[in-house]
Design a protein around this motif. Sequence first.
Motif, mmCIF file in Angstrom:
data_model
loop_
_atom_site.group_PDB
_atom_site.id
_atom_site.type_symbol
_atom_site.label_atom_id
_atom_site.label_comp_id
_atom_site.label_asym_id
_atom_site.label_seq_id
_atom_site.Cartn_x
_atom_site.Cartn_y
_atom_site.Cartn_z
ATOM 1 N N UNK A 1 0.866 -1.175 0.000
ATOM 2 C CA UNK A 1 0.000 0.000 0.000
ATOM 3 C C UNK A 1 0.901 1.222 0.000
ATOM 4 N N UNK A 2 0.715 2.105 -0.965
ATOM 5 C CA UNK A 2 1.484 3.341 -1.001
ATOM 6 C C UNK A 2 0.516 4.515 -0.992
ATOM 7 N N UNK A 3 0.925 5.599 -0.349
ATOM 8 C CA UNK A 3 0.106 6.797 -0.299
ATOM 9 C C UNK A 3 0.839 7.937 -0.976
ATOM 10 N N UNK A 4 0.049 8.819 -1.554
ATOM 11 C CA UNK A 4 0.577 10.033 -2.173
ATOM 12 C C UNK A 4 -0.059 11.221 -1.455
ATOM 13 N N UNK A 5 0.763 12.139 -0.954
ATOM 14 C CA UNK A 5 0.245 13.261 -0.194
ATOM 15 C C UNK A 5 0.970 13.392 1.123
ATOM 16 N N UNK A 6 0.404 14.204 2.047
ATOM 17 C CA UNK A 6 1.112 14.518 3.279
ATOM 18 C C UNK A 6 0.767 13.610 4.450
ATOM 19 N N UNK A 7 -0.147 12.680 4.289
ATOM 20 C CA UNK A 7 -0.486 11.762 5.379
ATOM 21 C C UNK A 7 0.601 10.701 5.521
ATOM 22 N N UNK A 8 1.026 10.460 6.762
ATOM 23 C CA UNK A 8 2.039 9.450 7.043
ATOM 24 C C UNK A 8 1.364 8.088 7.202
ATOM 25 N N UNK A 9 1.603 7.144 6.282
ATOM 26 C CA UNK A 9 0.939 5.831 6.406
ATOM 27 C C UNK A 9 1.447 5.009 7.580
ATOM 28 N N UNK A 10 2.492 5.476 8.269
ATOM 29 C CA UNK A 10 2.974 4.808 9.478
ATOM 30 C C UNK A 10 2.594 5.575 10.740
#
Length: 230
Positions: free
Chosen positions: A119-128
């Motif tokens: 799962x990868x995110x694009x933007x300023x949210x930290x997925x960790x």
Amino acid sequence: MVLLDGFHALKHALRFGADVRMVVAEDPDGVLKLAEELAPDVREAVAGLVRQAPLAGLVARVHPTRVAALAVRPDPAAGRAALERLPRSAPVVLLDNPRNLGNVGAVVRLAAGFGATGVVTRGDLDPWHPNVVRAGAGLHYATTVDRVTLDTLPPGPLYALDPEGEDIRALTLPDDAVLAFGSERQGLSAELRDRADQLVSLPMRPQVSSYNLATSVAMTLFHWGGPPAQ
């Protein structure tokens, strides 16, 4: 370090090879009883790590199972290599500028269950973020979780979920696909939509505006196929 908040997060992290450095609980014996009932495969590991300590001063919100742990975050370079490796046997899920931490954690949990590559995110949210790890029940360690930019997307054909796309029921999603989902409020960004190799839509009754993000990911991964039947 990564905060593992609650027994289920600890259980999954241990099952999938996390380097857990510390486990604290208000009632260590109660935690060991939970392990015996719910996850006997990790009981020995928990027993060797757990120590008694009050949690109220250590975490913002004490989990109902009253246990927390710290684990080492996986090597980002190894995760990136897994995302870029071709051929892939399972898709990568791309979340385009998600806003809700709980939704991202739910998607990680789905991706782990379906055996997605990551799962990868694009933007300023930290997925960790700790709230994402909490919602994901520690299953960040069962898949690859990372943040990317438009220039560092994983390789593979980009299938973007969009109401104007082709009905998913008419398509076969390849194993090396990157499956892109827009944010809860704004949908796909224009630049990612323009990069898509294929726009894909989910079946939906007229006048129903949208599905929850995690629901959309679940429907799409189910259509792709998921892990082999047991």
